[in-house]
Design a protein around this motif. Sequence first.
Motif, PDB file in Angstrom:
ATOM      1  N   ALA A   9      -4.456  45.843  37.048  1.00  0.00           N
ATOM      2  CA  ALA A   9      -3.984  45.195  38.303  1.00  0.00           C
ATOM      3  C   ALA A   9      -5.116  44.453  39.165  1.00  0.00           C
ATOM      4  CB  ALA A   9      -2.969  46.098  38.967  1.00  0.00           C
ATOM      5  N   ALA A  10      -6.224  45.326  39.198  1.00  0.00           N
ATOM      6  CA  ALA A  10      -7.130  45.039  40.310  1.00  0.00           C
ATOM      7  C   ALA A  10      -7.877  43.783  39.606  1.00  0.00           C
ATOM      8  CB  ALA A  10      -7.952  45.973  40.701  1.00  0.00           C
ATOM      9  N   GLY A  11      -8.174  43.828  38.273  1.00  0.00           N
ATOM     10  CA  GLY A  11      -8.850  43.140  37.535  1.00  0.00           C
ATOM     11  C   GLY A  11      -8.333  41.833  37.134  1.00  0.00           C
ATOM     12  N   LEU A  12      -7.160  41.795  36.782  1.00  0.00           N
ATOM     13  CA  LEU A  12      -6.347  40.477  36.210  1.00  0.00           C
ATOM     14  C   LEU A  12      -5.415  39.996  37.463  1.00  0.00           C
ATOM     15  CD1 LEU A  12      -5.776  41.199  32.796  1.00  0.00           C
ATOM     16  CD2 LEU A  12      -7.579  39.725  33.727  1.00  0.00           C
ATOM     17  N   GLY A  13      -4.689  41.102  37.952  1.00  0.00           N
ATOM     18  CA  GLY A  13      -3.662  40.566  39.026  1.00  0.00           C
ATOM     19  C   GLY A  13      -4.097  40.188  40.299  1.00  0.00           C
ATOM     20  N   LEU A  14      -4.855  40.746  40.945  1.00  0.00           N
ATOM     21  CA  LEU A  14      -5.131  40.600  42.104  1.00  0.00           C
ATOM     22  C   LEU A  14      -6.285  39.280  42.588  1.00  0.00           C
ATOM     23  CD1 LEU A  14      -5.343  41.600  45.271  1.00  0.00           C
ATOM     24  CD2 LEU A  14      -7.491  42.841  44.571  1.00  0.00           C
ATOM     25  N   PRO A  15      -7.164  39.161  41.615  1.00  0.00           N
ATOM     26  CA  PRO A  15      -8.020  37.749  41.948  1.00  0.00           C
ATOM     27  C   PRO A  15      -7.089  36.516  41.559  1.00  0.00           C
ATOM     28  CG  PRO A  15      -9.238  39.552  40.420  1.00  0.00           C
ATOM     29  CD  PRO A  15      -7.992  39.946  40.671  1.00  0.00           C
ATOM     30  N   ARG A  16      -6.160  36.599  40.523  1.00  0.00           N
ATOM     31  CA  ARG A  16      -5.245  35.535  40.271  1.00  0.00           C
ATOM     32  C   ARG A  16      -4.355  35.216  41.400  1.00  0.00           C
ATOM     33  NH1 ARG A  16      -5.071  33.883  35.147  1.00  0.00           N
ATOM     34  NH2 ARG A  16      -6.641  34.750  33.531  1.00  0.00           N
ATOM     35  N   TRP A  17      -3.569  36.400  41.910  1.00  0.00           N
ATOM     36  CA  TRP A  17      -3.071  36.273  43.290  1.00  0.00           C
ATOM     37  C   TRP A  17      -3.749  35.879  44.311  1.00  0.00           C
ATOM     38  CZ3 TRP A  17      -2.684  38.269  48.236  1.00  0.00           C
ATOM     39  CH2 TRP A  17      -1.719  38.289  48.825  1.00  0.00           C
ATOM     40  N   VAL A  18      -5.026  36.246  44.709  1.00  0.00           N
ATOM     41  CA  VAL A  18      -5.567  35.408  45.736  1.00  0.00           C
ATOM     42  C   VAL A  18      -5.748  33.814  45.402  1.00  0.00           C
ATOM     43  CG1 VAL A  18      -7.856  35.453  46.894  1.00  0.00           C
ATOM     44  CG2 VAL A  18      -6.744  37.839  46.422  1.00  0.00           C
ATOM     45  N   LEU A  19      -6.323  33.741  44.241  1.00  0.00           N
ATOM     46  CA  LEU A  19      -6.457  32.467  43.761  1.00  0.00           C
ATOM     47  C   LEU A  19      -5.241  31.448  44.278  1.00  0.00           C
ATOM     48  CD1 LEU A  19      -9.012  30.828  42.726  1.00  0.00           C
ATOM     49  CD2 LEU A  19      -8.038  30.933  40.424  1.00  0.00           C
ATOM     50  N   GLY A  20      -4.037  32.011  43.784  1.00  0.00           N
ATOM     51  CA  GLY A  20      -2.746  31.313  43.588  1.00  0.00           C
ATOM     52  C   GLY A  20      -2.561  31.262  45.180  1.00  0.00           C
ATOM     53  N   PHE A  21      -2.768  32.229  46.173  1.00  0.00           N
ATOM     54  CA  PHE A  21      -2.468  32.179  47.350  1.00  0.00           C
ATOM     55  C   PHE A  21      -3.148  30.950  48.345  1.00  0.00           C
ATOM     56  CE2 PHE A  21      -3.348  33.542  52.004  1.00  0.00           C
ATOM     57  CZ  PHE A  21      -1.969  33.459  52.422  1.00  0.00           C
ATOM     58  N   LEU A  22      -4.466  30.771  47.859  1.00  0.00           N
ATOM     59  CA  LEU A  22      -5.541  29.700  48.323  1.00  0.00           C
ATOM     60  C   LEU A  22      -5.000  28.573  48.050  1.00  0.00           C
ATOM     61  CD1 LEU A  22      -9.048  31.767  48.021  1.00  0.00           C
ATOM     62  CD2 LEU A  22      -7.467  31.605  50.095  1.00  0.00           C
ATOM     63  N   THR A  23      -4.825  28.326  46.745  1.00  0.00           N
ATOM     64  CA  THR A  23      -4.151  27.039  46.037  1.00  0.00           C
ATOM     65  C   THR A  23      -2.946  26.593  46.868  1.00  0.00           C
ATOM     66  OG1 THR A  23      -5.237  27.574  44.078  1.00  0.00           O
ATOM     67  CG2 THR A  23      -3.487  25.778  44.189  1.00  0.00           C
ATOM     68  N   ALA A  24      -2.007  27.486  47.276  1.00  0.00           N
ATOM     69  CA  ALA A  24      -0.768  26.918  47.829  1.00  0.00           C
ATOM     70  C   ALA A  24      -1.078  26.603  49.249  1.00  0.00           C
ATOM     71  CB  ALA A  24       0.031  28.162  47.754  1.00  0.00           C
ATOM     72  N   GLY A  25      -1.768  27.423  49.928  1.00  0.00           N
ATOM     73  CA  GLY A  25      -2.076  26.919  51.204  1.00  0.00           C
ATOM     74  C   GLY A  25      -2.918  25.652  51.247  1.00  0.00           C
ATOM     75  N   ARG A  26      -3.811  25.327  50.547  1.00  0.00           N
ATOM     76  CA  ARG A  26      -4.491  24.168  50.547  1.00  0.00           C
ATOM     77  C   ARG A  26      -3.760  22.973  49.997  1.00  0.00           C
ATOM     78  NH1 ARG A  26      -8.564  21.681  46.930  1.00  0.00           N
ATOM     79  NH2 ARG A  26     -10.491  20.845  48.501  1.00  0.00           N
ATOM     80  N   VAL A  27      -2.841  23.197  49.154  1.00  0.00           N
ATOM     81  CA  VAL A  27      -1.896  21.991  48.569  1.00  0.00           C
ATOM     82  C   VAL A  27      -0.779  21.889  49.744  1.00  0.00           C
ATOM     83  CG1 VAL A  27      -0.047  21.611  47.186  1.00  0.00           C
ATOM     84  CG2 VAL A  27      -1.937  22.590  46.028  1.00  0.00           C
ATOM     85  N   LYS A  28      -0.410  22.912  50.650  1.00  0.00           N
ATOM     86  CA  LYS A  28       0.487  22.522  51.437  1.00  0.00           C
ATOM     87  C   LYS A  28      -0.272  21.836  52.814  1.00  0.00           C
ATOM     88  CE  LYS A  28       3.416  25.319  54.854  1.00  0.00           C
ATOM     89  NZ  LYS A  28       3.907  26.645  55.026  1.00  0.00           N
ATOM     90  N   LYS A  29      -1.462  22.035  53.127  1.00  0.00           N
ATOM     91  CA  LYS A  29      -2.020  21.265  54.114  1.00  0.00           C
ATOM     92  C   LYS A  29      -2.282  19.891  53.481  1.00  0.00           C
ATOM     93  CE  LYS A  29      -4.594  25.310  56.058  1.00  0.00           C
ATOM     94  NZ  LYS A  29      -6.050  25.653  56.264  1.00  0.00           N
ATOM     95  N   PHE A  30      -2.814  19.671  52.375  1.00  0.00           N
ATOM     96  CA  PHE A  30      -2.796  18.260  51.674  1.00  0.00           C
ATOM     97  C   PHE A  30      -1.556  17.538  51.809  1.00  0.00           C
ATOM     98  CE2 PHE A  30      -2.879  15.155  48.354  1.00  0.00           C
ATOM     99  CZ  PHE A  30      -4.122  14.736  48.390  1.00  0.00           C
ATOM    100  N   VAL A  75     -18.540  33.621  37.553  1.00  0.00           N
ATOM    101  CA  VAL A  75     -18.827  34.366  38.682  1.00  0.00           C
ATOM    102  C   VAL A  75     -17.398  35.062  38.817  1.00  0.00           C
ATOM    103  CG1 VAL A  75     -19.128  34.399  41.129  1.00  0.00           C
ATOM    104  CG2 VAL A  75     -20.528  33.254  39.581  1.00  0.00           C
ATOM    105  N   PHE A  76     -16.335  33.961  38.740  1.00  0.00           N
ATOM    106  CA  PHE A  76     -14.860  34.834  38.858  1.00  0.00           C
ATOM    107  C   PHE A  76     -14.711  36.009  38.033  1.00  0.00           C
ATOM    108  CE2 PHE A  76     -10.542  34.779  37.348  1.00  0.00           C
ATOM    109  CZ  PHE A  76      -9.821  34.790  38.819  1.00  0.00           C
ATOM    110  N   TRP A  77     -15.059  35.686  36.663  1.00  0.00           N
ATOM    111  CA  TRP A  77     -14.581  36.925  35.827  1.00  0.00           C
ATOM    112  C   TRP A  77     -15.675  38.081  36.023  1.00  0.00           C
ATOM    113  CZ3 TRP A  77     -10.562  36.970  33.694  1.00  0.00           C
ATOM    114  CH2 TRP A  77      -9.844  35.925  33.234  1.00  0.00           C
ATOM    115  N   ILE A  78     -17.016  37.820  36.657  1.00  0.00           N
ATOM    116  CA  ILE A  78     -17.876  39.199  36.934  1.00  0.00           C
ATOM    117  C   ILE A  78     -16.900  39.937  38.131  1.00  0.00           C
ATOM    118  CG2 ILE A  78     -19.862  39.703  37.908  1.00  0.00           C
ATOM    119  CD1 ILE A  78     -21.096  37.502  36.212  1.00  0.00           C
ATOM    120  N   ALA A  79     -16.646  39.032  39.062  1.00  0.00           N
ATOM    121  CA  ALA A  79     -16.046  39.562  40.356  1.00  0.00           C
ATOM    122  C   ALA A  79     -14.818  40.540  39.959  1.00  0.00           C
ATOM    123  CB  ALA A  79     -15.609  38.505  41.530  1.00  0.00           C
TER     124      ALA A  79
END
Length: 325
Positions: free
Chosen positions: A129-150, A97-101
């Motif tokens: 940039a939209a297919g490889l950069g943007l999804p990975r950036w969003v993924l890293g942003f969500l991971t960093a926020g979750r790790v910070k809360k944890f 699903v991630f690669w399809i998106a």
Amino acid sequence: MLLPLLAAFLGFVVVAGLGFALAGPSSTASAKTLKRAQSVTGRDAAREAVRRPGGAQEQRRKQIVQTLKEQDRAQKKARLSIAARLKQAGLEISVTVFWIASAGLAVVAFLIALVLRQPPLIGIGLAFAAGLGLPRWVLGFLTAGRVKKFTAAFPDALDIVVRGIKSGLPVHDSLRVIAKESPEPLAGQFNRLVESVGMGMSMDQALEKMHAEMPTSEVRFLAIVLGIQAKTGGNLAEALGNLSSVIRARKLMREKVKALAAEAVASASIIGSLPPLVALLLFITAPDYVRLLFTDPRGHILLGIGAVWMTCGILAMRKMINFKL
């Protein structure tokens, strides 16, 4: 008369020296030399025998270090995979699903470039940039926020375990209290930890699984403390209390470093944003002056060179202001 005698004496000395050199030393000297050689050889053998265990230990130590490095590389590679990063970000979607998106975002970006009548090269760059950069950036942003809360809630969870052990509760029950009372994402991680231990998995394996989903130093410290306590015994409440203090001290040090580096971060942000802002202002005030960069092939080359140098500068500034503790 002296000359013949001197010549005869010198000849005798020469013949005697040649004979001694060719015949070798006497038997007494040979015995002494052999004894000396045996003693030296025995000493060297003894030294070799002493060195051999040390050499074996050194070789064993190198093998252990090499094995640990290989395991660390394998773990880092596993943590950098898309499936692991999706788990770390807390997204319940599959890799497919991630690669399809990502492919859908790339197609949309390329179509937008074509609608705006941009050159195909720019469309391909936007799609990349939209297919490889943007999804990975969003993924890293969500991971960093979750790790910070944890990480922020982790010392409180350790204090719950310490108070539970001091009051007589087992470690498993204290972990269950954390899973029920703590906020997300701490509650979900400890809930999976309790379920894994309840299904028969050892504490080390359950913590290793937890570290794969939440790759923080705090989880690794907890695994080390529990592993050492299980093997050697000791006061677990005191060990976890000390770990909680260490984690809070690390957090305080991280905040101090962040405050000290705030000026450098602001300077880097201003320097990095100035060229795009100046280009945007020029495009608004004098569009004909800037449009040549997008319509002329030489302008495309200049834009590419500028983008490369801007990327290099931003990465260099990020390296200078990025402090890891």
